[in-house]
Design an enzyme around this catalytic site. Structure first.
Site, PDB file in Angstrom:
ATOM      1  N   GLY A 249       9.437 -10.466   0.957  1.00  0.00           N
ATOM      2  CA  GLY A 249       9.931  -9.786   2.149  1.00  0.00           C
ATOM      3  C   GLY A 249      11.304  -9.170   2.051  1.00  0.00           C
ATOM      4  N   GLY A 288       7.445  -8.493  -3.475  1.00  0.00           N
ATOM      5  CA  GLY A 288       6.607  -7.340  -3.793  1.00  0.00           C
ATOM      6  C   GLY A 288       7.498  -6.099  -3.810  1.00  0.00           C
ATOM      7  N   CYS A 356      -6.701  16.717   7.191  1.00  0.00           N
ATOM      8  CA  CYS A 356      -6.925  17.222   8.546  1.00  0.00           C
ATOM      9  C   CYS A 356      -6.599  16.173   9.599  1.00  0.00           C
ATOM     10  CB  CYS A 356      -8.366  17.701   8.671  1.00  0.00           C
ATOM     11  SG  CYS A 356      -8.738  18.935   7.431  1.00  0.00           S
TER      12      CYS A 356
HETATM   13  C1  LIG Z   1       3.015  -9.080   1.428  1.00  0.00           C
HETATM   14  C2  LIG Z   1       3.374 -10.468   1.041  1.00  0.00           C
HETATM   15  C3  LIG Z   1       4.446 -10.711   0.189  1.00  0.00           C
HETATM   16  C4  LIG Z   1       5.351  -9.617  -0.330  1.00  0.00           C
HETATM   17  O1  LIG Z   1       6.069  -8.986   0.664  1.00  0.00           O
HETATM   18  P1  LIG Z   1       7.178  -7.889   0.268  1.00  0.00           P
HETATM   19  O2  LIG Z   1       7.745  -7.489   1.568  1.00  0.00           O
HETATM   20  O3  LIG Z   1       6.486  -6.788  -0.435  1.00  0.00           O
HETATM   21  O4  LIG Z   1       8.159  -8.587  -0.627  1.00  0.00           O
HETATM   22  C5  LIG Z   1       4.677 -12.006  -0.207  1.00  0.00           C
HETATM   23  N1  LIG Z   1       3.906 -13.040   0.238  1.00  0.00           N
HETATM   24  C6  LIG Z   1       2.870 -12.837   1.072  1.00  0.00           C
HETATM   25  C7  LIG Z   1       2.063 -14.002   1.506  1.00  0.00           C
HETATM   26  C8  LIG Z   1       2.570 -11.553   1.512  1.00  0.00           C
HETATM   27  O5  LIG Z   1       1.556 -11.374   2.347  1.00  0.00           O
END
Ligand SMILES: *Cc1c(COP(=O)(O)O)cnc(C)c1O
Length: 433
Positions: A249, A288, A356
């Site tokens: 996150g 991520g 579109c």
């Molecule tokens: C999407 C997700 C992440 C990664 O989130 P980012 O904001 O991309 O770092 C990590 N753990 C879980 C369980 C997620 O669903």
């Protein structure tokens, strides 16, 4: 407004944009457009920024990085992180198959997600993953039952919904009572008591993930404090833990955000955990976006300029099916001309795709000096870009390229027209006897 984030791997000499040692113009000549372009240096730098924080003073490892592969699940990117030592956070059988395809150790994978199917649970149990991040009580029963049928033991961790106050932290969208993720804070202790009695489950850890694009460390500290409190209570009840998964996150800079630096962020959380007396736990990060977001761009070509009374449109060959974030979240991505042309007038454009839908836009109110045939780079597109792309309007998915210094590697071929309907079948007319 065209705020440009600080980037590793991508640069401009004020005339032209480069990825590492190659001009984006050359990339477009070789691979055509639209194409996702990633920098190996940027991917590695972001990973190492986390990894640097992951060791105790005596050199032993205190934390592991599990790449949240839904943000970008290209095999080449997974392979790069695997070779750097990452584990993986995955959310479907398809994602699990991807990491198996490149030879990842299943013991380095955790399985998250609110809707794990029976066959997904069987698949994961048979491989022997590190842990299921369990998101509901019915899921816990289902995992125990399937493990029993297979004669196996399921390693589990409960995903705690820490219910962080939305008023103080408005960007948190998954750690609140009223969303679908995790087990409600007040149910966590009774659920662990149930899990402990289950013959085919083994409690390994505690998990949480409070949201995405979070640019402040405080909500993590608040969530950690609530979870460390739970761990203490559970230890008193005789339940012990090996790991603490604090999710992903961490935000990146798209425009003018100011998230903490990755290493500082990771050190702050890990030091906090140690200071509270939980330094013995293996900590898991599930980043991520912060690993891949600013390591990739979407390269596109201008098809037409369409001046209007109230708006000028810059119509490009990439669209919402390639990069969904603007139309889905009204997300901002900086957009730059790959070559700057001083002889052209600067005009204000909405950069839009050929799909579109009025929602098919990639950037609004952008000042650009461009003409048809010019290339644009849509920045910060490495996370939730290619992995969220679709075939809407029967458009093949974009190619993907990773650049390492002066070498460009095609890591996903552009989808062909034949690929688009290769799984479809026409109904044969009923034959009359
Ligand atoms: C999407 C997700 C992440 C990664 O989130 P980012 O904001 O991309 O770092 C990590 N753990 C879980 C369980 C997620 O669903």
């Amino acid at each position: 407004m065209n705020l440009i984030p600080p980037l590793t791997g991508f640069s401009t000499n004020h005339h032209e944009w480069f990825v590492e040692d190659i001009s984006l113009t050359d990339i477009a000549k070789e691979f055509n457009t639209p194409t996702y372009v990633y920098s190996l240096e940027a991917l590695t730098t972001a990973f190492m920024a986390y990894d640097k924080a992951c060791f105790r003073k005596d050199g032993s490892r205190r934390a592991n990085i599990h790449f949240a592969m839904k943000s970008n699940s290209n095999l080449a990117i997974l392979d790069i992180f695997n070779r750097l030592g990452a584990g993986f956070d995955l959310v479907s059988a398809g994602e699990l198959a991807r990491v198996m395809q490149i030879g990842v150790n299943p013991k380095k994978c955790v399985f998250s997600g609110v809707g794990k199917s029976k066959s997904e649970i069987e698949y994961a149990l048979t491989l022997g993953l590190k842990c299921f991040n369990v998101e509901s009580i019915p899921e816990l029963y289902r995992i125990n039952q399937i493990a029993g049928q297979l004669g196996l033991t399921a390693n589990i961790s409960l995903r705690v919904n820490p219910d962080i106050d939305a008023k103080t932290h408005p960007y948190i969208s998954t750690g609140l009572k009223d969303n679908k993720f995790g087990i409600a804070y007040e149910d966590v202790i009774p659920t662990y008591m149930i899990a402990q009695q289950m013959p085919h489950c083994k409690i390994k850890g505690v998990d949480c993930h409070i949201g995405s694009q979070i640019t402040d460390t405080q909500p993590y500290i608040d969530a950690l404090n609530r979870i460390l409190g739970l761990i203490t209570e559970l230890q008193d009840l005789g339940i012990t833990f090996e790991h603490l998964d604090i999710g992903g996150g961490l935000g990146i800079v798209y425009a003018d955000e100011s998230p903490p630096h990755i290493t500082e962020f990771a050190n702050t959380l890990l030091d906090h955990i140690e200071a509270k007396g939980f330094g013995h736990l293996e900590v898991i990060f599930e980043p991520g976006r912060s690993l891949v977001g600013n390591a990739g761009i979407l390269l596109t070509e201008i098809e037409y300029l369409k001046p209007g009374e109230t708006k000028n449109f810059c119509i490009v060959n990439a669209a919402m099916n390639d990069l969904m974030r603007p139309s889905m979240y009204e997300a901002y991505h900086a957009i730059v001309a790959v070559k700057s042309k001083e002889n052209l007038p600067v005009r204000n454009y909405d950069v839009v795709g050929p799909v579109c839908e009025s929602g098919d836009w990639l950037g609004r109110d952008r000042d650009l000096a461009v003409e048809p045939g010019d290339l644009l780079a849509i920045l910060s597109a490495g996370a939730y870009g290619a992995s969220m792309s679709s075939n809407y309007n029967s458009r093949g998915r974009a190619a993907e390229v990773i650049v390492n210094k002066a070498q460009a590697h095609l890591v996903r071929e552009r989808e062909s027209i034949a690929d688009l309907f290769s799984k479809e079948h026409i109904i044969k007319p009923a034959s009359n006897p």
